[in-house]
Design a protein around this motif. Structure first.
Motif: not given
Length: 347
Positions: A204-214
């Motif tokens: 979930x962290x990778x999807x919701x934070x990691x992806x948009x924040x790169x």
């Protein structure tokens, strides 16, 4: 939105509208940049470098102004682009993840009872008042349950079920009462995210934070049931922390994409309790204080891990330090505060 983007989106028969919109965009950009108009001087950065060089535990120091890196130094340990154990600074990142989960509808909101989200993870023999604990109470560390941190930490992490152990703790205050710094409260949020999404907190962290924040979010410690540790031991690079800070500085919007709910940053930076050790206010994962005469918001972790946002100066500062015991404690945090204040001192 750039002028070129506006031109692509507007029909050619609307030149007047285009002119008006470009003028408004320029005005908005000017207003948004006004907070950062007091630019850091080279002498301020030199003062910071000099002060930082005297702190033996320091690993990395990164400063961003108006979203641009103006200082990036590695003194020891992993580099600024390498993951480091951010200890309890994980609570600040977890709070961002909860906000992103609310924005995506994984969680209804801060008033949702946590037992509704935990479902089968809730033991049958708990105090009925646990049903009054909300997501917001966990974010602000106001669950009312006996702390799992401090002297209780070792026994808690040695237990065979961290979630059940945290929920079975006796009440020492009512939900929504005083701030009780407890990593168990944050871990309940991680468990709630896992149950509500059907996915791991890491995914979930990778999807919701990691992806948009790169940013890269490596795996970290899990509890005996396989739930990723909520509130401790996350692995993020200082540059990734800068992106988390920038997300808050920019009111939850990155590159035109809303990651955090509208109003989330203001709610997170509104004090709901007070730290018994520093007397600083505490919102949703962020401490609230004043540094160098400016309103400042920060997250912190054991041994000198820290993330600062000073909105009126458009500054975001990430610091990592030697995490190994013995911890220098509150005095070292005050030294980090003083380090940040060297940037804010008048010329």
């Amino acid at each position: 939105m750039t002028a070129a983007t506006l031109r692509r989106r507007l029909p050619r028969r609307y030149p007047i509208l285009l002119t008006i919109m470009l003028a408004l965009a320029a005005t908005c950009h000017s207003l948004a940049s006004e907070a950062g108009s007091q630019r850091l001087s080279e002498s301020a950065l030199q003062r910071l470098k000099s002060e930082a060089g005297d702190i033996s535990r320091l690993h990395t120091l990164v400063v961003a102004e108006n979203g641009e890196i103006v200082l990036e130094r590695t003194y020891a340990g992993p580099g600024s682009d390498q993951p480091a154990n951010i200890k309890s600074l994980s609570k600040t990142v977890l709070a961002a993840l909860v906000g992103a989960a609310i924005e995506q509808g994984v969680i209804e909101g801060v008033d949702q009872p946590v037992v509704d989200l935990l479902g089968p993870l809730v033991p049958n023999d708990i105090d009925p008042r646990v049903g009054d604990i909300t997501v917001g109470h966990l974010l602000s560390l106001q669950a009312g349950l006996e702390r799992t941190s401090g002297a209780n930490y070792g026994a808690w992490v040695a237990s065979d079920n961290w979630v059940a152990n945290a929920l079975r703790r006796p009440f020492v205050d009512h939900p929504g009462g005083r701030m009780l710094y407890s990593t168990g409260s944050s871990h309940l949020l991680s468990a709630a995210l896992t149950q509500a999404s059907g996915d791991s907190t890491l995914s979930l962290a990778r999807q919701l934070l990691g992806d948009p924040l790169n940013i890269a979010i490596p795996a970290w410690l899990r509890d005996p049931q396989g739930i990723f540790f909520g509130g401790n031991d996350m692995q993020l690079s200082p540059l990734a922390l800068i992106q988390v800070g920038e997300l808050y500085r920019l009111d939850g919007v990155i590159d035109g994409t809303r990651v955090l709910p509208e109003g989330w940053v203001e709610a997170s930076w509104t004090p709901r309790g007070t730290s018994a050790w520093t007397s600083d206010g505490y919102g949703y994962g962020w401490f609230v204080t004043r540094l160098g005469g400016e309103q400042a918001y920060y997250g912190r972790g054991y041994g000198g891990q820290a993330l600062y946002v000073i909105p009126e100066r458009a500054l975001t500062v990430a610091i990592t330090s030697d995490p190994m015991p013995p911890s220098p404690g509150g005095q070292f945090q005050q030294r980090l505060h003083a380090l940040v204040e060297t940037l804010l001192a008048p010329e």
